[in-house]
Design a protein around this motif. Sequence first.
Motif, PDB file in Angstrom:
ATOM      1  N   UNK A   1       0.837  -1.212   0.000  1.00  0.00           N
ATOM      2  CA  UNK A   1       0.000   0.000   0.000  1.00  0.00           C
ATOM      3  C   UNK A   1       0.868   1.256   0.000  1.00  0.00           C
ATOM      4  N   UNK A   2       1.868   1.250   0.863  1.00  0.00           N
ATOM      5  CA  UNK A   2       2.716   2.441   0.999  1.00  0.00           C
ATOM      6  C   UNK A   2       3.572   2.682  -0.242  1.00  0.00           C
ATOM      7  N   UNK A   3       4.090   1.586  -0.793  1.00  0.00           N
ATOM      8  CA  UNK A   3       4.988   1.742  -1.944  1.00  0.00           C
ATOM      9  C   UNK A   3       4.205   1.842  -3.251  1.00  0.00           C
ATOM     10  N   UNK A   4       2.904   1.483  -3.195  1.00  0.00           N
ATOM     11  CA  UNK A   4       2.043   1.639  -4.369  1.00  0.00           C
ATOM     12  C   UNK A   4       2.135   0.484  -5.348  1.00  0.00           C
ATOM     13  N   UNK A   5       1.898  -0.737  -4.847  1.00  0.00           N
ATOM     14  CA  UNK A   5       1.957  -1.928  -5.706  1.00  0.00           C
ATOM     15  C   UNK A   5       0.607  -2.635  -5.739  1.00  0.00           C
ATOM     16  N   UNK A   6       0.252  -3.190  -6.887  1.00  0.00           N
ATOM     17  CA  UNK A   6      -0.937  -4.039  -6.983  1.00  0.00           C
ATOM     18  C   UNK A   6      -0.635  -5.341  -6.249  1.00  0.00           C
ATOM     19  N   UNK A   7      -1.433  -5.656  -5.239  1.00  0.00           N
ATOM     20  CA  UNK A   7      -1.095  -6.823  -4.412  1.00  0.00           C
ATOM     21  C   UNK A   7      -1.331  -8.153  -5.135  1.00  0.00           C
ATOM     22  N   UNK A   8      -2.267  -8.192  -6.083  1.00  0.00           N
ATOM     23  CA  UNK A   8      -2.506  -9.467  -6.789  1.00  0.00           C
ATOM     24  C   UNK A   8      -1.252  -9.845  -7.583  1.00  0.00           C
ATOM     25  N   UNK A   9      -0.761  -8.898  -8.380  1.00  0.00           N
ATOM     26  CA  UNK A   9       0.429  -9.217  -9.181  1.00  0.00           C
ATOM     27  C   UNK A   9       1.657  -9.372  -8.290  1.00  0.00           C
ATOM     28  N   UNK A  10       1.748  -8.568  -7.238  1.00  0.00           N
ATOM     29  CA  UNK A  10       2.899  -8.691  -6.332  1.00  0.00           C
ATOM     30  C   UNK A  10       2.983 -10.110  -5.772  1.00  0.00           C
ATOM     31  N   UNK A  11       1.858 -10.623  -5.268  1.00  0.00           N
ATOM     32  CA  UNK A  11       1.848 -11.987  -4.726  1.00  0.00           C
ATOM     33  C   UNK A  11       2.175 -13.007  -5.802  1.00  0.00           C
ATOM     34  N   UNK A  12       1.606 -12.802  -7.000  1.00  0.00           N
ATOM     35  CA  UNK A  12       1.851 -13.738  -8.100  1.00  0.00           C
ATOM     36  C   UNK A  12       3.323 -13.799  -8.479  1.00  0.00           C
ATOM     37  N   UNK A  13       3.940 -12.636  -8.602  1.00  0.00           N
ATOM     38  CA  UNK A  13       5.311 -12.611  -9.112  1.00  0.00           C
ATOM     39  C   UNK A  13       6.284 -13.157  -8.053  1.00  0.00           C
ATOM     40  N   UNK A  14       5.962 -12.924  -6.778  1.00  0.00           N
ATOM     41  CA  UNK A  14       6.825 -13.468  -5.715  1.00  0.00           C
ATOM     42  C   UNK A  14       6.636 -14.988  -5.622  1.00  0.00           C
ATOM     43  N   UNK A  15       5.385 -15.439  -5.706  1.00  0.00           N
ATOM     44  CA  UNK A  15       5.132 -16.888  -5.665  1.00  0.00           C
ATOM     45  C   UNK A  15       5.795 -17.577  -6.862  1.00  0.00           C
ATOM     46  N   UNK A  16       5.771 -16.911  -8.007  1.00  0.00           N
ATOM     47  CA  UNK A  16       6.426 -17.461  -9.206  1.00  0.00           C
ATOM     48  C   UNK A  16       7.928 -17.627  -8.954  1.00  0.00           C
ATOM     49  N   UNK A  17       8.542 -16.607  -8.349  1.00  0.00           N
ATOM     50  CA  UNK A  17       9.981 -16.679  -8.058  1.00  0.00           C
ATOM     51  C   UNK A  17      10.265 -17.783  -7.033  1.00  0.00           C
ATOM     52  N   UNK A  18       9.374 -17.941  -6.037  1.00  0.00           N
ATOM     53  CA  UNK A  18       9.552 -19.020  -5.047  1.00  0.00           C
ATOM     54  C   UNK A  18       9.491 -20.386  -5.737  1.00  0.00           C
ATOM     55  N   UNK A  19       8.558 -20.489  -6.679  1.00  0.00           N
ATOM     56  CA  UNK A  19       8.374 -21.738  -7.434  1.00  0.00           C
ATOM     57  C   UNK A  19       9.649 -22.063  -8.224  1.00  0.00           C
ATOM     58  N   UNK A  20      10.202 -21.048  -8.888  1.00  0.00           N
ATOM     59  CA  UNK A  20      11.428 -21.268  -9.675  1.00  0.00           C
ATOM     60  C   UNK A  20      12.616 -21.576  -8.766  1.00  0.00           C
ATOM     61  N   UNK A  21      12.668 -20.898  -7.607  1.00  0.00           N
ATOM     62  CA  UNK A  21      13.778 -21.137  -6.674  1.00  0.00           C
ATOM     63  C   UNK A  21      13.724 -22.573  -6.162  1.00  0.00           C
ATOM     64  N   UNK A  22      12.511 -23.047  -5.875  1.00  0.00           N
ATOM     65  CA  UNK A  22      12.373 -24.423  -5.387  1.00  0.00           C
ATOM     66  C   UNK A  22      12.815 -25.433  -6.448  1.00  0.00           C
ATOM     67  N   UNK A  23      12.534 -25.101  -7.708  1.00  0.00           N
ATOM     68  CA  UNK A  23      12.950 -25.991  -8.802  1.00  0.00           C
ATOM     69  C   UNK A  23      14.418 -25.781  -9.173  1.00  0.00           C
ATOM     70  N   UNK A  24      15.081 -24.893  -8.456  1.00  0.00           N
ATOM     71  CA  UNK A  24      16.490 -24.536  -8.687  1.00  0.00           C
ATOM     72  C   UNK A  24      16.710 -23.950 -10.085  1.00  0.00           C
ATOM     73  N   UNK A  25      15.683 -23.261 -10.580  1.00  0.00           N
ATOM     74  CA  UNK A  25      15.822 -22.602 -11.879  1.00  0.00           C
ATOM     75  C   UNK A  25      16.355 -21.182 -11.714  1.00  0.00           C
ATOM     76  N   UNK A  26      16.301 -20.670 -10.482  1.00  0.00           N
ATOM     77  CA  UNK A  26      16.998 -19.418 -10.159  1.00  0.00           C
ATOM     78  C   UNK A  26      17.756 -19.646  -8.849  1.00  0.00           C
ATOM     79  N   UNK A  27      18.865 -18.927  -8.710  1.00  0.00           N
ATOM     80  CA  UNK A  27      19.675 -19.126  -7.496  1.00  0.00           C
ATOM     81  C   UNK A  27      19.315 -18.070  -6.463  1.00  0.00           C
ATOM     82  N   UNK A  28      18.178 -18.269  -5.812  1.00  0.00           N
ATOM     83  CA  UNK A  28      17.733 -17.324  -4.777  1.00  0.00           C
ATOM     84  C   UNK A  28      17.257 -18.184  -3.608  1.00  0.00           C
TER      85      UNK A  28
END
Length: 480
Positions: free
Chosen positions: A206-233
Motif C-alpha cells: 500500500x505504501x509503496x504503491x503496488x498491486x497486491x494481486x500481481x505482487x503476490x503472483x510474481x513473488x510466488x512465481x519466483x519461489x516456485x522457480x527457486x524451489x525448482x532450482x531454476x533461479x539461485x535465490x
Amino acid sequence: LWGLDTYTTEKELWSELGEVMTASIGPAGENLVRFACIVHGLYMHEKKKLRGGFFGRTGGGAVMGSKKLKAIAIRGNYKIEPVDSGKFIEFRERVVRLAREKLQTLTKYGTSAIMALTNSTGSLPTRYYEGGSFSGYEKIGPEIFNKLYVKKKITCFACPVACGRHSETSGGLEMEGPEYETLFALGPLTYIDELEAILRANDLANRLGLDTITTGNVIAFAMYLAEKKLIKEEWLRFGDGEALVKAVEMIAYRRGLGDILAEGVKRASEKLAAPEYAVHVKGLEFPGYEPRALKGVALAYAVSARGACHLRHVAYRPNLVGAHPFNPEVKVDRLSYDGHVEYVAELEDFHVVVDSMILCKFYCLPIIGPLLWREISEIYYLATGKSVNLVELRRKGEAINNLIRVYNLREGLKKDDDMLPPRIYSEPLKFGASQGQNIDLERFMKMLEEYYRLRGWNSQGKPLPEKLEELGLNEYIRSF
Ligand code: SF4
C-alpha cells in the motif's frame, strides 16, 4: 513529493491544501514497476470511517510515473441532481434496505468471506497454482482475520454494507485491507500462513504503491522457480513470511531480483528463461479463483479483454454457488464444460454497463446483489430522464465489448491470446478439494469456438461485419 510513500504524500497534500481528494503513486510508480497502482483516500477512515482505494491492476501507477505525475488533488462542491429526486431517493432507500439484508456476509467478514468457499471447493490457488485448498486456511481465513486484526469496518460514501476493513498488527501497524485478493495472493499462493507477515507485506505494498494481486503472483512465481532450482535465490522459499516482506520492497525499488520481478510474471518469465511455468493471460496474472476447479472461469479469464481478470465478468460467483447468474433456477456445474458460454457473455455485457455507470460490483453481484438489469435500467431513467429498456441496455453492453475487441485486434491481439497458460491444461491440481482437475484442451477449444459464434465473431475471434453493423459500429468494419 517525489520519493515519498503514498501515506506521506497524501498527508503532505492535506497539510498544504486542506481536505482534498487525492490520487497518488508511491515509489513503485516512480520506478515504473509495471504493476504499480494509483492510491486514493488513505486517511478517509479517520474522517468519516470511509475507505480509500487502490486502482490496482494493469499498472496505472507506472503510467503516472512515466509522466512524472506524482499526485492529483481535487476539491469540489458541485451538486448533481437526479431528474426525479423524489423517486430517486425512494429507489435508493429500497436498494439500501435490500443491500443490508442480502450482503450481510460482506458486512460481517468483509471480502475475505469468500475464502471459505474457494478453499472448500478447491478453487483457492495455492503454492503457485499447484493446489486448490490451503492447509493454513484456519490461520489466515476470515474468522481469525476479523477476530484478531480488524480494528474497524470502513465503507464507501453512504453505503451501509461497509465491506472494507481497517486492520492493525500486534505491533501497532495500521493499514487499509487486506481484501480477499490480497490475502489469497500474499497467503496461499506463496504458501504463507502467518497473518502478521501477510499484513506487513500488504501495508508495504500500500505504501509503496503496488498491486497486491500481481505482487503476490510474481513473488510466488519466483519461489516456485527457486524451489525448482531454476533461479539461485535460496532465501526465497514458499511459506517464508520474512522473504515475502523483503521481496515486496526489492520489487518497488527494483533492487536485485526485484528489478526483474518488477516487470510482471510474463516478462520476468522470459528474462528468467522459464515461460512455460508462468501463469497469466494476456500478461495479466490470475486473481484468486482457480480455473481448473471452475470451468466457467477458465473461459472467462481466457476471453477477458485485459487478461485474467475476475471483475470483467465475476464468473467465479455462478461457478461457486452453482446457479446461473440471471436465472438462478438453472444450475451451473463448475466441473462440467457445458453451460458456461451464454452466461459468461451476458456477465461481460452486464459488467461493462455496471462499470460505465460506476456502480459497486457487490451491489451488482448476480443472484445476491440488489441491482440487476431491471434496476440498472430504472436508475438510468431516474437519473437522466431517458428510458432505456433491458434489451437496449444489453445491446449497449455488447457494443462496448465489441468496441474493446476491435481496439485490441487493431493493437495486434490474436486468437492465441485467448488461451490459458500451458500448466492449466497439462498439470492437474495436485492437492485440495478439486485435486486431479485440469482443463482439457479439446473441450476448452469447443467452449472458445462456441463463445466466438455466440458473439458473432469468426473462427479467429474477429467480429463479423454484420455484427458490427447490427451494433452501429460500421465505421470499424475495416479497422483491424
Ligand atoms: S459500496 Fe460496495 S465496495 Fe463500497 S463499502 Fe459498499 S459494498 Fe463495499
